[in-house]
Design an enzyme around this catalytic site. Structure first.
Site, PDB file in Angstrom:
ATOM      1  N   GLU A   1      30.087  35.453  54.054  1.00  0.00           N
ATOM      2  CA  GLU A   1      29.718  36.261  52.896  1.00  0.00           C
ATOM      3  C   GLU A   1      28.499  35.647  52.230  1.00  0.00           C
ATOM      4  O   GLU A   1      28.475  34.443  51.980  1.00  0.00           O
ATOM      5  CB  GLU A   1      30.870  36.339  51.885  1.00  0.00           C
ATOM      6  CG  GLU A   1      30.578  37.298  50.754  1.00  0.00           C
ATOM      7  CD  GLU A   1      31.739  37.468  49.772  1.00  0.00           C
ATOM      8  OE1 GLU A   1      31.541  38.154  48.761  1.00  0.00           O
ATOM      9  OE2 GLU A   1      32.831  36.907  50.005  1.00  0.00           O
TER      10      GLU A   1
ATOM     11  N   GLY B   1      32.973  28.050  46.096  1.00  0.00           N
ATOM     12  CA  GLY B   1      34.247  27.422  45.824  1.00  0.00           C
ATOM     13  C   GLY B   1      35.233  27.640  46.953  1.00  0.00           C
ATOM     14  O   GLY B   1      35.912  26.716  47.391  1.00  0.00           O
TER      15      GLY B   1
ATOM     16  N   MET C   1      36.486  31.000  50.132  1.00  0.00           N
ATOM     17  CA  MET C   1      36.194  32.292  50.753  1.00  0.00           C
ATOM     18  C   MET C   1      37.475  32.914  51.274  1.00  0.00           C
ATOM     19  O   MET C   1      38.272  32.253  51.927  1.00  0.00           O
ATOM     20  CB  MET C   1      35.183  32.080  51.880  1.00  0.00           C
ATOM     21  CG  MET C   1      34.806  33.348  52.616  1.00  0.00           C
ATOM     22  SD  MET C   1      34.059  34.555  51.513  1.00  0.00           S
ATOM     23  CE  MET C   1      34.520  36.063  52.353  1.00  0.00           C
ATOM     24  N   GLU C   2      37.626  34.219  50.990  1.00  0.00           N
ATOM     25  CA  GLU C   2      38.891  34.911  51.232  1.00  0.00           C
ATOM     26  C   GLU C   2      39.022  35.504  52.629  1.00  0.00           C
ATOM     27  O   GLU C   2      39.755  36.475  52.824  1.00  0.00           O
ATOM     28  CB  GLU C   2      39.058  36.037  50.206  1.00  0.00           C
ATOM     29  CG  GLU C   2      38.134  37.246  50.373  1.00  0.00           C
ATOM     30  CD  GLU C   2      36.821  37.166  49.633  1.00  0.00           C
ATOM     31  OE1 GLU C   2      36.160  38.192  49.454  1.00  0.00           O
ATOM     32  OE2 GLU C   2      36.448  36.045  49.211  1.00  0.00           O
ATOM     33  N   ASN C   3      38.354  34.953  53.626  1.00  0.00           N
ATOM     34  CA  ASN C   3      38.438  35.483  54.987  1.00  0.00           C
ATOM     35  C   ASN C   3      39.879  35.867  55.342  1.00  0.00           C
ATOM     36  O   ASN C   3      40.806  35.108  55.077  1.00  0.00           O
ATOM     37  CB  ASN C   3      37.963  34.436  56.000  1.00  0.00           C
ATOM     38  CG  ASN C   3      36.786  33.636  55.498  1.00  0.00           C
ATOM     39  OD1 ASN C   3      35.679  34.115  55.423  1.00  0.00           O
ATOM     40  ND2 ASN C   3      37.058  32.389  55.131  1.00  0.00           N
TER      41      ASN C   3
ATOM     42  N   HIS D   1      42.975  33.215  43.266  1.00  0.00           N
ATOM     43  CA  HIS D   1      41.865  34.172  43.394  1.00  0.00           C
ATOM     44  C   HIS D   1      41.673  34.595  44.848  1.00  0.00           C
ATOM     45  O   HIS D   1      41.594  35.801  45.142  1.00  0.00           O
ATOM     46  CB  HIS D   1      40.585  33.527  42.856  1.00  0.00           C
ATOM     47  CG  HIS D   1      39.377  34.408  42.931  1.00  0.00           C
ATOM     48  ND1 HIS D   1      38.977  35.203  41.890  1.00  0.00           N
ATOM     49  CD2 HIS D   1      38.483  34.623  43.936  1.00  0.00           C
ATOM     50  CE1 HIS D   1      37.891  35.873  42.245  1.00  0.00           C
ATOM     51  NE2 HIS D   1      37.575  35.536  43.487  1.00  0.00           N
ATOM     52  N   GLU D   2      41.599  33.624  45.739  1.00  0.00           N
ATOM     53  CA  GLU D   2      41.346  33.963  47.141  1.00  0.00           C
ATOM     54  C   GLU D   2      42.533  34.685  47.769  1.00  0.00           C
ATOM     55  O   GLU D   2      42.350  35.600  48.574  1.00  0.00           O
ATOM     56  CB  GLU D   2      40.996  32.703  47.940  1.00  0.00           C
ATOM     57  CG  GLU D   2      39.830  31.898  47.396  1.00  0.00           C
ATOM     58  CD  GLU D   2      38.566  32.707  47.149  1.00  0.00           C
ATOM     59  OE1 GLU D   2      38.344  33.727  47.839  1.00  0.00           O
ATOM     60  OE2 GLU D   2      37.789  32.327  46.254  1.00  0.00           O
TER      61      GLU D   2
ATOM     62  N   HIS E   1      42.543  38.327  46.778  1.00  0.00           N
ATOM     63  CA  HIS E   1      41.538  39.105  47.502  1.00  0.00           C
ATOM     64  C   HIS E   1      42.126  39.805  48.725  1.00  0.00           C
ATOM     65  O   HIS E   1      41.509  40.751  49.245  1.00  0.00           O
ATOM     66  CB  HIS E   1      40.405  38.185  47.966  1.00  0.00           C
ATOM     67  CG  HIS E   1      39.230  38.148  47.044  1.00  0.00           C
ATOM     68  ND1 HIS E   1      38.669  39.271  46.471  1.00  0.00           N
ATOM     69  CD2 HIS E   1      38.481  37.098  46.599  1.00  0.00           C
ATOM     70  CE1 HIS E   1      37.639  38.931  45.731  1.00  0.00           C
ATOM     71  NE2 HIS E   1      37.507  37.619  45.780  1.00  0.00           N
TER      72      HIS E   1
END
Length: 890
Positions: free
Chosen positions: A127, A267, A269-271, A303-304, A307
């Protein structure tokens, strides 16, 4: 210098993709300089595309193309055109399989985008547009594909091979190689792709969903960090349960994985199914991590994870919709954190960040709407405006609709858009339908840049016993729009009135829509016009208005409160945010008075009402200690500069120090008594109670060290040496190292030396050591920073190190950074030039302090502009840096 300026991309020019990629099969053979990436893409022409062309254009960068074939027929260079950032194939069938083989060099990829090496580990960050550095693809968020990924690597060096989805096959190969194949059944855009290969260990747990499905949970780290994962795992399980309870969202794969990476631009990543985290956002242990660090891990993990639905299952159509996933998810993680700890403290912390940093962004040359209209480099739009202001916009919808209708709206949004690429308008329309109301006037919050100003005036009619408030809203000029062209905002104003005996019943008479609380002492007004007048009846005496309770809208509030009014709000209001805000306003007014005296050459005096109010706070045993600490913390020099028309850095610093030292001296006894009375916890826990006590205790210690009393300098050193947790140890280190008093120098030198010797093997703790020194006062600050840049523990290619040292200096040491000789500006410009060549994304983010040149006096303006122009002349200037520079100087 660039030969040609990069062009902007506009939201208004959006067109659907020419082709769709239904299935993506990837095959990696990992190698530091010759990783072989083979892709088989099942492609078809998009029936919704308004084009008769048969040309296929795929994104790609820094790929050594080996072969291209369609349905097994190899193409030669007459069949396609290879450009710097794309692959063009002129004539393609309606439906086909495209096979591409390319070589990439992860070890040479210092941009940390695409596939790169983080020390001995392979990892990805795709991203926003990193996937195009892996293979040729339609790298845009509205192209969703079902991915199957096979990773091949040396079995000894890289025993762990991970990708998105569920593992479906693995085995050994010749030459000590092995492979693992992963399949993600949920179509996703390329930016959600992830791959990790390394010698990693993991902790494992499981989670049972509401429907009874068992989910395997794994956190992968280097072996030395295994003892720092428990908090992240607990946070993950709490997040999964909360998302089921509050939003009805279950996890969908069989496995959820987190990997900690030391070299990472963001910080986390929500892969899909494989979240890649910066180590700073997953590793936590009492001895090495502060309370703030524990809270950050909990918030980022949440947060992740959130997502998975607000970002993955429903993704964004294009990057202009970035806040669709980020603003909504920040709101969700803020609510989660509020439920896990203190709701009021969380709200105050979020408001502090927004008012000090995002308001400054809104007032500067880089101001942009929550939904930007254009960009040159999308990486520059991962901003506080898109994230934090975007979350405030979602919060206002929640306020306007109420919790029940908001939940119905989110359910409708997920149901309608599951497996699709959606827009901000899709989100708002779902909320409109669920709430049964028209939100068209609300859309100004998405489409206009700038922070609205809400000026409120009051008048009281004793004969009619009526109290009237007149609200005037305006929004300043920003780069994309003159203020005269801006539409009014729909501003929810939560408020009450305080009389001599506390809150008053509200009987408003107005054409403004409003809602009243059950006891009629609290209402929410919905302002929609440039001016509104609201009259409250049956008011026996002029009250004190409590405005913008709970920070109900991200606006600059202007009301002429007297110091006594502010003290009334501090002591009588039942809204925690308003109490804190009143205290901040009182501090600001007192600091401004001292600053004015300094500028006039007069002997400054500190209004005794501030110390009286602080005394009442510190001696009140019934208040939340965390709130007391927040209220006793003076506004930062950065915030004071942000609210000034022209920031005089030197007088702001001097005035704040005078007020701080006055409070320390006049309340020394009270601070000492409260410090000694607070409990000690032999067993560390990162819970709200302990965190609150530590925050107040260390706040008191800061004031006591400011007295320069040798007794308290010694006690701070004792706390530093005997602390059993990093919160107390680093707090003691900071108050000693940041003290300007000469008596603290020896303590500071000893503590800093001991700290590094103790923690030199812990990279994240060493980052704290860098930051403390970056913020130290003194004429030789720039020389100290340059020296630290040569330290064995510093690495300019590691974003965490850059942020810890250079970022902390430029953002949190204003007097030294803004030294009138310009040395701080030159240092930052040099760093940006170096990073431009290796990591443009971080280079652009480091530029922030220089872009605010308009805030300062003419001499500093000239010096800052000179450095910006110097950077602009750099050969090979990246799009990232060019966009920031050009907008800053416009």
């Amino acid at each position: 210098m660039r030969d040609a300026e990069p062009s902007a991309i506009y939201l208004k020019d959006y067109q659907v993709p020419s082709h769709l990629i239904d299935k993506t099969h990837l095959h990696f053979i990992l190698h530091p300089t010759k990783t072989r990436v083979s892709s088989d893409l099942t492609i078809r022409k998009n029936p919704d595309a308004d084009t008769k062309s048969n040309e296929l254009i795929l994104h790609g960068q820094d790929i050594d193309l080996q072969s291209v074939s369609i349905d097994g027929r190899q193409l030669d260079d007459r069949d396609y055109q290879l450009e710097a950032e794309c692959l063009r194939i002129a004539n393609v069938p309606e439906q086909f399989v495209l096979s591409v083989v390319g070589l990439i060099a992860p070890a040479d990829n210092t941009s940390l985008e695409g596939l790169y090496k983080s020390q001995s580990m392979y990892c990805t960050q795709c991203e926003a547009e990193g996937f195009r550095k892996i293979t040729y693809f339609l790298d845009r968020p509205d192209v969703l594909s079902e991915f199957t990924t096979t990773v091949v690597a040396d079995k000894t060096e890289f025993p762990v091979l991970l990708s998105n989805g569920n593992p479906i096959k693995s085995g050994s190969l010749d030459d000590n190689m092995h492979f693992v194949t992963w399949h993600d059944p949920f179509p996703k855009p390329a930016y959600l792709f992830a791959l990790v290969g390394g010698d990693l260990e993991c902790i494992q747990d499981s989670f049972t969903t509401t429907s009874g499905r068992a989910i395997d949970l794994k956190i992968y780290v280097e072996e030395k960090d295994l003892d720092k994962c428990d908090h992240a795992m607990a946070s993950l399980k709490s997040s999964m349960r909360w998302d089921e309870d509050v939003y009805g969202r279950e996890y969908d794969l069989d496995i959820f994985m987190i990997v900690a990476v030391d070299d990472f631009n963001m910080g986390a990543m929500e892969n899909k199914g494989l979240n890649i985290f910066n180590t700073s956002c997953v590793l936590a242990k009492a001895e090495t991590t502060t309370d703030a660090g524990f809270q950050r891990v909990e918030a980022v993990v949440a947060h992740e994870y959130f997502h998975n639905w607000s970002g993955n299952r429903v993704t964004c159509r294009d990057w202009f919709q970035l806040s669709l996933k980020e603003g909504f998810t920040v709101f969700r993680d803020a609510e989660f954190s509020a439920d896990m700890g203190s709701r009021t403290v969380k709200r105050v912390e979020d408001a502090k960040l927004l008012r000090a940093m995002q308001f400054a962004e809104d007032a500067g040359p880089l101001a942009h709407p929550v939904q930007p209209a254009s960009f040159i480099e999308i990486s520059n739009f991962y901003t506080l405006t898109v994230y934090e202001k975007g979350a405030e916009v979602v919060r206002m919808i929640h306020t306007l609709l109420g919790a029940e209708a908001f939940r119905q709206g989110s359910d409708l949004y997920f149901e309608r858009n599951d497996g699709k690429a959606a827009t901000i308008e899709d989100f708002v329309s779902s909320m409109e339908e669920a709430g049964g109301r028209d939100l068209s006037k609300f859309m100004s919050w998405y489409h206009q840049a700038g922070t609205p100003k809400l000026a409120v005036t009051a008048d009281y009619n004793s004969s009619s016993r009526e109290y009237a408030l007149t609200f005037n809203q305006t929004c300043p000029t920003t780069p994309e729009c003159d203020s005269e062209d801006k539409k009014p905002y729909l501003i929810p104003v939560a408020m009450g009135l305080l009389g001599s005996n506390g809150p008053l019943s509200l009987v408003p008479e107005t054409d403004v829509d409003f809602s009243l609380s059950k006891n009629d002492t609290h209402c929410v007004l919905e302002l929609t016009q440039p001016q509104h007048r609201v009259v409250f009846k049956d008011i026996n005496a002029p009250p004190v208005p409590s405005l913008m309770r709970g920070f109900s809208a991200p606006v600059r509030l202007q009301f002429d409160y007297s110091p006594d009014d502010l003290i009334t709000l501090m002591t009588q209001d039942d809204d925690g945010f308003t109490r804190w805000d009143a205290c901040q306003q009182l501090c600001v007014s007192v600091i401004h008075e001292v600053e004015a005296s300094l500028q006039q050459g007069k002997e400054p005096s500190v209004d005794s009402r501030l110390s009286d109010a602080a005394r009442a706070l510190i001696t009140n045993q019934n208040l939340d200690p965390a709130m007391v600490a927040l209220m006793l913390t003076l506004p930062s020099e950065g915030y004071l500069a942000e609210i000034a028309t022209t920031a005089n850095i030197d007088t702001i610093h001097s005035a704040r120090e005078i007020v701080r030292n006055h409070l320390a001296a006049s309340l020394k006894t009270e601070f000492a008594e409260r410090f000694d009375s607070l409990p000690y916890f032999p067993e560390y826990e990162a819970n709200a109670v302990q965190i609150a006590v530590r925050s107040l205790k260390n706040c008191c210690l800061g004031y006591l060290v400011a007295t320069a009393d040798p007794v308290w300098l010694e006690r701070a050193m004792t706390q530093y040496r005997t602390a059993t947790n990093m919160t107390d140890q680093s707090a003691a280190l900071s108050v000693l190292a940041l003290s300007p008093d000469s008596k603290a120098v020896d303590y500071s030198v000893s503590a800093l030396s001991e700290f590094y010797q103790q923690w030199q093997s812990e990279a994240l703790v060493v980052n704290q050591w860098f930051s403390v020194q970056a913020m130290q006062p003194g004429e030789k600050a720039v020389d100290r920073i340059r020296s630290l840049m040569q330290h064995e523990a510093f690495n300019i290619n590691n974003p965490n190190k850059v942020r810890a040292l250079i970022g902390a200096f430029a953002n949190n040491n204003p007097v030294c950074f803004h030294n009138s000789d310009g040395s701080g500006y030159r240092l930052l410009a040099e760093v940006v030039k170096k990073l431009n060549a290796t990591n443009p994304q971080i280079a652009a983010r480091m530029l922030g302090p220089l872009t605010k040149w308009r805030k300062y006096d003419s001499k500093r303006r000239e010096l800052m502009q000179a450095e910006l122009n110097s950077i602009k002349q750099t050969v090979g200037l990246s799009k990232d840096v060019f966009e920031v520079i050009s907008k800053s100087l416009a």
